[in-house]
Design a protein around this motif. Structure first.
Motif, mmCIF file in Angstrom:
data_model
loop_
_atom_site.group_PDB
_atom_site.id
_atom_site.type_symbol
_atom_site.label_atom_id
_atom_site.label_comp_id
_atom_site.label_asym_id
_atom_site.label_seq_id
_atom_site.Cartn_x
_atom_site.Cartn_y
_atom_site.Cartn_z
ATOM 1 N N GLU A 88 43.879 49.921 46.524
ATOM 2 C CA GLU A 88 42.958 49.355 45.546
ATOM 3 C C GLU A 88 41.617 49.052 46.195
ATOM 4 O O GLU A 88 41.507 48.873 47.407
ATOM 5 C CB GLU A 88 43.526 48.074 44.942
ATOM 6 C CG GLU A 88 43.680 46.930 45.931
ATOM 7 C CD GLU A 88 44.232 45.684 45.285
ATOM 8 O OE1 GLU A 88 43.481 44.689 45.220
ATOM 9 O OE2 GLU A 88 45.394 45.712 44.844
ATOM 10 N N ASP A 89 40.617 49.023 45.389
ATOM 11 C CA ASP A 89 39.273 48.690 45.832
ATOM 12 C C ASP A 89 39.166 47.173 45.879
ATOM 13 O O ASP A 89 39.243 46.499 44.847
ATOM 14 C CB ASP A 89 38.264 49.281 44.845
ATOM 15 C CG ASP A 89 36.824 49.087 45.276
ATOM 16 O OD1 ASP A 89 36.599 48.362 46.259
ATOM 17 O OD2 ASP A 89 35.938 49.654 44.627
ATOM 18 N N LEU A 90 38.967 46.599 47.051
ATOM 19 C CA LEU A 90 38.968 45.144 47.178
ATOM 20 C C LEU A 90 37.807 44.500 46.425
ATOM 21 O O LEU A 90 37.882 43.332 46.063
ATOM 22 C CB LEU A 90 38.927 44.760 48.662
ATOM 23 C CG LEU A 90 40.153 45.188 49.479
ATOM 24 C CD1 LEU A 90 40.005 44.760 50.927
ATOM 25 C CD2 LEU A 90 41.435 44.616 48.875
ATOM 26 N N ALA A 91 36.739 45.266 46.182
ATOM 27 C CA ALA A 91 35.628 44.712 45.400
ATOM 28 C C ALA A 91 36.048 44.412 43.966
ATOM 29 O O ALA A 91 35.428 43.591 43.290
ATOM 30 C CB ALA A 91 34.446 45.672 45.411
ATOM 31 N N ALA A 92 37.111 45.089 43.506
ATOM 32 C CA ALA A 92 37.580 44.854 42.137
ATOM 33 C C ALA A 92 38.052 43.430 41.947
ATOM 34 O O ALA A 92 37.941 42.865 40.853
ATOM 35 C CB ALA A 92 38.716 45.823 41.805
ATOM 36 N N ALA A 93 38.604 42.813 43.009
ATOM 37 C CA ALA A 93 39.162 41.469 42.891
ATOM 38 C C ALA A 93 38.131 40.467 42.413
ATOM 39 O O ALA A 93 38.455 39.520 41.698
ATOM 40 C CB ALA A 93 39.749 41.024 44.235
ATOM 41 N N HIS A 94 36.868 40.644 42.799
ATOM 42 C CA HIS A 94 35.805 39.729 42.381
ATOM 43 C C HIS A 94 34.940 40.312 41.263
ATOM 44 O O HIS A 94 33.848 39.824 40.998
ATOM 45 C CB HIS A 94 34.935 39.341 43.580
ATOM 46 C CG HIS A 94 35.573 38.304 44.456
ATOM 47 N ND1 HIS A 94 36.597 38.597 45.315
ATOM 48 C CD2 HIS A 94 35.350 36.974 44.578
ATOM 49 C CE1 HIS A 94 36.972 37.499 45.950
ATOM 50 N NE2 HIS A 94 36.253 36.503 45.520
ATOM 51 N N GLY A 95 35.435 41.357 40.614
ATOM 52 C CA GLY A 95 34.765 41.845 39.412
ATOM 53 C C GLY A 95 33.538 42.687 39.655
ATOM 54 O O GLY A 95 32.696 42.832 38.757
ATOM 55 N N TYR A 96 33.410 43.278 40.851
ATOM 56 C CA TYR A 96 32.322 44.205 41.159
ATOM 57 C C TYR A 96 30.928 43.597 40.992
ATOM 58 O O TYR A 96 29.986 44.284 40.616
ATOM 59 C CB TYR A 96 32.428 45.477 40.310
ATOM 60 C CG TYR A 96 33.565 46.384 40.732
ATOM 61 C CD1 TYR A 96 33.504 47.118 41.906
ATOM 62 C CD2 TYR A 96 34.698 46.509 39.937
ATOM 63 C CE1 TYR A 96 34.557 47.956 42.289
ATOM 64 C CE2 TYR A 96 35.746 47.343 40.301
ATOM 65 C CZ TYR A 96 35.670 48.060 41.488
ATOM 66 O OH TYR A 96 36.703 48.885 41.856
ATOM 67 N N ARG A 97 30.796 42.316 41.265
ATOM 68 C CA ARG A 97 29.458 41.725 41.306
ATOM 69 C C ARG A 97 28.962 41.770 42.757
ATOM 70 O O ARG A 97 29.747 41.601 43.693
ATOM 71 C CB ARG A 97 29.485 40.283 40.807
ATOM 72 C CG ARG A 97 29.926 40.132 39.358
ATOM 73 C CD ARG A 97 28.904 40.643 38.365
ATOM 74 N NE ARG A 97 29.311 40.330 36.993
ATOM 75 C CZ ARG A 97 28.578 40.567 35.913
ATOM 76 N NH1 ARG A 97 27.397 41.127 36.034
ATOM 77 N NH2 ARG A 97 29.018 40.237 34.712
ATOM 78 N N PRO A 98 27.662 41.973 42.963
ATOM 79 C CA PRO A 98 27.129 42.107 44.327
ATOM 80 C C PRO A 98 26.979 40.755 45.030
ATOM 81 O O PRO A 98 25.875 40.259 45.269
ATOM 82 C CB PRO A 98 25.773 42.792 44.107
ATOM 83 C CG PRO A 98 25.362 42.359 42.739
ATOM 84 C CD PRO A 98 26.643 42.252 41.935
ATOM 85 N N ILE A 99 28.113 40.159 45.341
ATOM 86 C CA ILE A 99 28.178 38.882 46.044
ATOM 87 C C ILE A 99 29.085 39.071 47.256
ATOM 88 O O ILE A 99 30.134 39.710 47.163
ATOM 89 C CB ILE A 99 28.753 37.781 45.131
ATOM 90 C CG1 ILE A 99 27.766 37.435 44.012
ATOM 91 C CG2 ILE A 99 29.101 36.529 45.923
ATOM 92 C CD1 ILE A 99 26.558 36.654 44.446
ATOM 93 N N GLY A 100 28.687 38.501 48.388
ATOM 94 C CA GLY A 100 29.541 38.549 49.559
ATOM 95 C C GLY A 100 29.077 39.571 50.564
ATOM 96 O O GLY A 100 27.906 39.979 50.592
ATOM 97 N N ARG A 101 30.000 39.978 51.420
ATOM 98 C CA ARG A 101 29.684 40.897 52.502
ATOM 99 C C ARG A 101 29.040 42.172 51.961
ATOM 100 O O ARG A 101 29.515 42.794 51.029
ATOM 101 C CB ARG A 101 30.963 41.250 53.264
ATOM 102 C CG ARG A 101 30.715 42.083 54.518
ATOM 103 C CD ARG A 101 32.011 42.350 55.233
ATOM 104 N NE ARG A 101 32.902 43.170 54.414
ATOM 105 C CZ ARG A 101 34.125 43.530 54.779
ATOM 106 N NH1 ARG A 101 34.615 43.107 55.933
ATOM 107 N NH2 ARG A 101 34.871 44.277 53.995
ATOM 108 N N GLY A 102 27.936 42.537 52.562
ATOM 109 C CA GLY A 102 27.220 43.728 52.139
ATOM 110 C C GLY A 102 26.125 43.459 51.136
ATOM 111 O O GLY A 102 25.358 44.368 50.799
#
Length: 797
Positions: A88-102
């Motif tokens: 799974e894409d781990l960015a999916a867990a936070h709803g694909y908002r540009p927050i966090g690493r990167g």
């Protein structure tokens, strides 16, 4: 009664700007080792100066979540392996908002305001209180770093008196938040997403959360009252405590005296008795208030008031849960703090609306998964009659998490609704000896602060080991096959399903389609760890020794888009209701078996199956009536008796027209449900939850929008762009449609309906007047609704 205490909600007058997590020059000097903490009073360069030009910063009103304003960002580098269920894409867990690493350029936010301080405040004490701030807060007052607070969920407060100007100079409050690091595996938002308060008192006062009330069903009320003296000279205080009923009438009184030395805090205890108390319950949430008046001589130094309820909990490992000595099956839901249009920044009125939907469902309990809630949610649970499992974020006995736990208990222990303290959820150490040591340390802190309630944790493995010995009640997350072996080993330990079901459904869809990333609204789909709604409820409801369970979840939420943990899915499918709070079909299954006071009859699916004429369609009826008879275009398809905790079901060859069900009780028709084949979209219909609003800058109306045909039938597959126009003294603060794959903005004046529905959130300003919301769509008749917004009635102390 006049009190020196003022508690001012700081929701208006903020300016907001994004910083930069990796570049001090773009982060207003923060992170510059030569400036950031070099000189107190000059912290963070010029951004904290009174003459700093913040006109380029955006005006915002709290609560505010800047993450929900950001565009969705899919991970183009991720290529899913369909054969690997864990891929799974781990960015999916936070709803694909540009927050966090990167995403350093969107993970830091700055808030700036001027505090309402007057010269008279120099004679007392002034504090700031944050209901919660996400995350890693640095709080600066007039250039002084007065607090650094990591948790995104725990409430915190501190005295700022020494840092204030009490002349004609402004007092600048600056808050930097860094959401680069998350605390959960779900969408968490970012920002001052809860209220901030300025509290003014005299130098002799009750500190934050300084009153603890215990009330027994026989009417005896005991209270511990902390008294702080923040001056050099001692104080001889007289403390008067009055119990007020729901009308404000006094029903009991107690008083005592307490000497408090300079710069000390002492605790006084007193007791009184309420004659013939009205008990708090989920059906009758009667509340009292304890008003504490602190006098020095005849002068009033403080008035501090808390609400409480008179009730008793009993957790019986064999007979179940008892509220006021009456058996009550716990019909609960888990929820994150998240709603369409606003993200984590849910206004109080919207909190109340969401809880009312849960009460209509038949829920009587709420678990704050997986973190301390905003206190206003607990206020609403008190008032509406919802029991609460109150959960801390971190299972740790390290100093900071332990302090967060203490603050949670101190803050919430007067709430009538709080029945259990939860010290963790599915923690890695749950079944280990180390976990046992940590849990015991946490439990000691809880019991020292509140000996009246029990302690629970949500475990998904290791039951009977590790942290078990620190708990009073066992929380099972799924794994129902382990319940009976656990009971044999621990026959005296009550069991609650802290997470049950995890069933998934997408509103208005009736077949799973992995390409479209939707699941069926028939109750047939659950991940490998979960069960369908019917399967878990039948199990728990059939065993008296199971106290009840908490469905995962009441509402959809962003992130964790199970079973499609990859782009383009951006929100979960777990909810009984979607992200807008619009009911899915499964809502009515729970309502049928959770609401014994309400006859229920609900038909699914919709009746628009063009191209499938003559093909079989599964038709279900959720009903708690004795019998249901189904008709298609006037022809009976048979009568069925829905089994307990089950459903009635037919296989019907599709033909357009009218599908009608009649529900019978004692041989008589008491309800009718109908599905009609809809024609082409013709008009919009607005359905506000209320028509009268308060002009306080906080009140809110939830406006659901549906697409109808000429006959008024909802068009079940309609995807129509709706444009909203709002005029008058209000704001359109968000829009949504419940589509778990929608990438339209939450902060916009338009929304495309999903399966016939969308939602708009309208909030008042502090200016009274008429607020007008118009909805238009190309080729359709539009709709208008008008909200009179009036000033709140003035309250006298």
């Amino acid at each position: 009664m006049t009190s020196p205490r003022q508690r001012i909600r700081l929701d208006q007058g903020w300016r907001f700007a994004l910083g930069h997590a990796a570049d001090p020059d773009r982060d207003f000097g923060f992170g510059d080792s030569q400036r950031t903490f070099a000189k107190q009073g000059q912290a963070i360069g010029h951004v904290a100066d009174a003459d700093f030009d913040d006109s380029g910063w955006r005006e915002v009103t709290l609560p505010h979540d800047w993450a929900v304003e950001l565009p969705f960002v899919g991970n183009a580098r991720f290529v899913r392996n369909p054969a690997d269920k864990d891929d799974e894409d781990l960015a999916a867990a936070h709803g694909y908002r540009p927050i966090g690493r990167g995403f350093p350029e969107t993970s830091v936010g700055w808030y700036r305001t001027v505090l309402p301080v007057s010269p008279g405040d120099a004679e007392g004490r002034v504090s700031l209180e944050f209901d919660g701030a996400f995350r890693d807060a640095t709080v600066i007052v007039n250039g002084y770093v007065v607090a650094q607070h990591h948790s995104g969920y725990a409430s915190f407060g501190f005295d700022i008196t020494e840092f204030l100007n009490t002349d004609d100079k402004p007092n600048v409050l600056l808050v930097r938040l860094d959401a680069s690091l998350g605390e959960g595996w779900f969408y968490e938002g970012a920002g001052l997403y809860r209220h901030v308060w300025l509290v003014k008192t005299s130098t002799l006062f009750v500190p934050q959360w300084g009153v603890f009330v215990r009330a027994a069903p026989d009417g005896r009320v005991e209270a511990d009252i902390e008294l702080a003296n923040r001056r050099d000279t001692p104080a001889q205080a007289r403390i008067e405590a009055v119990v007020l009923d729901s009308t404000g009438a006094p029903v009991a009184l107690a008083q005592t005296a307490k000497a408090v030395a300079g710069w000390r805090t002492e605790t006084a205890s007193l007791a009184c008795t309420i004659p013939s108390p009205r008990l708090w319950s989920t059906d009758e949430p009667n509340l009292y208030a304890l008003r504490v008046t602190v006098r020095e001589g005849e002068a009033i130094r403080d008035v501090y008031e808390v609400r409480f309820g008179v009730r008793a909990f009993r957790f019986d490992a064999r007979k179940g849960f008892f509220l006021n000595d009456r058996p009550l099956k716990l019909k609960g839901v888990n929820n994150h703090q998240d709603h369409a249009g606003v993200g984590a920044a849910i206004p109080d009125a919207l909190q109340v609306w969401r809880l009312k939907q849960l009460k209509a469902l038949g829920a009587n309990a709420y678990r704050t998964a997986h973190n301390p809630p905003t206190p206003e949610l607990l206020d609403a649970c008190d008032a509406l009659g919802l029991l609460v499992i109150d959960e801390t974020r971190q299972m740790s006995s390290a100093p900071e998490p332990l302090d967060e736990l203490r603050r949670l208990v101190r803050r919430d222990r007067n709430h009538a609704c709080v029945m259990l303290w939860s010290i963790g959820n599915e923690e890695p150490q749950q079944g280990t000896a180390r976990g046992a040591r940590i849990a015991k340390a946490m439990a000691r802190e809880v019991r020292a602060l509140d000996p009246t309630r029990k302690i629970i944790a949500a475990m998904n493995r290791g039951q009977g080991q590790g942290i078990t010995e620190a708990l009073d009640v066992m929380g099972f997350n799924y794994h129902e096959d382990l319940i009976e072996p656990f009971r044999l080993k621990y026959p005296d330990m009550p069991i609650i399903g802290t997470e049950t079901a995890s069933a998934v459904s997408t509103r208005g869809e009736y077949a799973r389609d992995d390409k479209r990333a939707v699941v069926s609204s028939y109750d047939v789909d659950a991940p490998y760890w979960g069960k369908t709604a019917q399967a878990w409820w039948r199990l728990y409801n059939s065993k008296p020794y199971l106290l009840g369970g908490f469905v995962w979840t009441g509402f959809d939420y962003r992130g964790e888009p199970t079973p499609f943990n990859w782009w383009p899915s951006v929100s979960s499918n777990f909810g009984i209701m979607d992200l807008c709070g619009l009911p899915k079909d499964i809502f009515y299954y729970y309502q049928a078996w959770w609401r014994h006071d309400l006859p229920v009859l609900h038909l699914l699916p919709h009746w628009n199956w063009e191209g499938r004429e003559g093909q079989p369609i599964e038709v279900w009826a959720y009903s708690n009536l004795e019998a249901v008879e189904l008709f298609l275009n006037g022809r009976s398809l048979g009568r069925q008796a829905p089994p307990k905790d089950g459903r009635a079901q037919w296989t019907v060859p599709y033909a357009p027209g009218r599908l009608v069900a009649y529900g019978f009780r004692n041989g008589q028709v008491v309800l009718k449900a109908e599905r009609r084949t809809a024609g082409a979209p013709a008009r919009l219909v607005l359905a506000p939850d209320r028509t009268q609003l308060t002009a306080d800058g906080q009140d809110l109306a939830v406006v659901n929008v549906s697409v109808r045909d000429k006959a008024g039938v909802i068009v079940p597959k309609a995807a129509v762009r709706i444009d909203f126009d709002l005029t008058g003294p209000g704001r359109l603060i968000g829009v949504g449609n419940g589509d778990p794959n929608s990438h339209e903005p939450d902060k916009a004046s338009f929304r495309t309906t999903y399966n016939g529905w969308a939602q708009a959130l309208v909030q008042t300003s502090k200016v009274p007047g008429s607020i007008r919301l118009e909805a238009v769509a190309e080729g359709l008749s539009g709709a208008i609704t008008i909200f009179p917004s009036e000033r709140a009635p003035s309250l006298r102390a």
